[in-house]
Design a protein around this motif. Structure first.
Motif, PDB file in Angstrom:
ATOM      1  N   THR A   3      -6.317   3.485  11.291  1.00 34.43           N
ATOM      2  CA  THR A   3      -6.512   3.246   9.867  1.00 34.43           C
ATOM      3  C   THR A   3      -5.517   4.062   9.050  1.00 34.43           C
ATOM      4  OG1 THR A   3      -8.854   2.891  10.268  1.00 34.43           O
ATOM      5  CG2 THR A   3      -8.206   3.324   7.997  1.00 34.43           C
ATOM      6  N   PHE A   4      -4.966   3.427   8.006  1.00 31.36           N
ATOM      7  CA  PHE A   4      -3.992   4.080   7.140  1.00 31.36           C
ATOM      8  C   PHE A   4      -4.349   3.805   5.678  1.00 31.36           C
ATOM      9  CE2 PHE A   4      -1.959   2.591  11.004  1.00 31.36           C
ATOM     10  CZ  PHE A   4      -1.365   3.732  11.498  1.00 31.36           C
ATOM     11  N   LYS A   5      -3.832   4.625   4.805  1.00 32.25           N
ATOM     12  CA  LYS A   5      -3.993   4.443   3.362  1.00 32.25           C
ATOM     13  C   LYS A   5      -3.037   3.357   2.892  1.00 32.25           C
ATOM     14  CE  LYS A   5      -4.989   5.815  -0.938  1.00 32.25           C
ATOM     15  NZ  LYS A   5      -6.168   5.326  -1.559  1.00 32.25           N
ATOM     16  N   LEU A  26      -7.114   0.287   2.098  1.00 35.03           N
ATOM     17  CA  LEU A  26      -6.951   0.695   3.492  1.00 35.03           C
ATOM     18  C   LEU A  26      -6.256  -0.414   4.257  1.00 35.03           C
ATOM     19  CD1 LEU A  26     -10.506   2.059   4.387  1.00 35.03           C
ATOM     20  CD2 LEU A  26      -8.437   3.403   4.079  1.00 35.03           C
ATOM     21  N   ILE A  27      -5.557  -0.019   5.300  1.00 36.68           N
ATOM     22  CA  ILE A  27      -4.967  -1.001   6.203  1.00 36.68           C
ATOM     23  C   ILE A  27      -5.289  -0.546   7.616  1.00 36.68           C
ATOM     24  CG2 ILE A  27      -2.717   0.126   6.078  1.00 36.68           C
ATOM     25  CD1 ILE A  27      -1.499  -2.735   6.428  1.00 36.68           C
ATOM     26  N   LEU A  39      -6.453  -5.696   5.970  1.00 38.93           N
ATOM     27  CA  LEU A  39      -6.100  -5.001   4.749  1.00 38.93           C
ATOM     28  C   LEU A  39      -7.259  -5.128   3.783  1.00 38.93           C
ATOM     29  CD1 LEU A  39      -3.416  -6.753   5.796  1.00 38.93           C
ATOM     30  CD2 LEU A  39      -2.390  -5.384   4.010  1.00 38.93           C
ATOM     31  N   GLU A  40      -7.691  -4.016   3.238  1.00 41.42           N
ATOM     32  CA  GLU A  40      -8.748  -4.032   2.243  1.00 41.42           C
ATOM     33  C   GLU A  40      -8.202  -3.420   0.965  1.00 41.42           C
ATOM     34  OE1 GLU A  40     -13.397  -2.842   1.622  1.00 41.42           O
ATOM     35  OE2 GLU A  40     -12.188  -1.590   2.938  1.00 41.42           O
ATOM     36  N   ALA A  41      -8.310  -4.163  -0.132  1.00 46.47           N
ATOM     37  CA  ALA A  41      -7.786  -3.706  -1.413  1.00 46.47           C
ATOM     38  C   ALA A  41      -8.872  -3.782  -2.475  1.00 46.47           C
ATOM     39  CB  ALA A  41      -6.593  -4.558  -1.823  1.00 46.47           C
TER      40      ALA A  41
END
Length: 143
Positions: A3-5, A26-27, A39-41
């Motif tokens: 998981t990344f920012k 998050l990606i 991808l969550e925005a």
């Protein structure tokens, strides 16, 4: 999974690159056999109509994101909307997609963009150096 920012996001809408202001994101590299990413925005509700239109088209679309730090090179994805959730002032978009290229092509795309704008010689070199430092989003290339 890793998981990344998600730092920034730009969506190709026909021939225009739309800057999507993230509230948060998050990606996730699913590290599965299909090499899929999630991808969550979290976005301002003003983007609801834009993303609803993309969801109704039910097809993949290109996306450019910056991950972890704003000075990282953009990563290019082909994505599809999995879901849109509406809240009081925000929306939450969940996308699934594939990384378009494992090799970072930002410098090549930037050079192509600058040349297509008619820059050459010292002006080209100066602008190239400045934009490589700022990692400014590209305007005329979908690569």
């Amino acid at each position: 999974m890793k998981t990344f920012k998600l730092v920034s996001m730009h969506v190709w809408d026909e021939e225009e690159l739309v800057d999507v202001n993230l509230e948060d994101g998050l990606i996730i590299n699913k590290e599965d056999e299909k090499s899929k990413w999630l991808l969550e925005a979290v976005l301002d509700k003003k983007f609801l109509e834009f993303f609803s239109k993309l969801e109704k088209m039910d097809q993949e679309f290109p996306l450019q994101v910056v991950i972890t730090k704003k000075d990282n090179d953009p990563a290019h994805f082909m994505t599809r909307i999995s879901s849109i959730n509406e809240f009081d002032q925000h929306i939450n978009i969940l996308l699934e997609g594939s990384l378009r290229s494992k090799r970072n092509e930002y410098a090549e795309n930037l050079l192509d963009d600058l040349v297509s704008q008619g820059l050459s010689g010292e002006n080209l070199l100066t602008e190239f150096k400045n934009k490589m430092k700022s990692k400014q989003r590209l305007s005329s290339s979908k690569k």
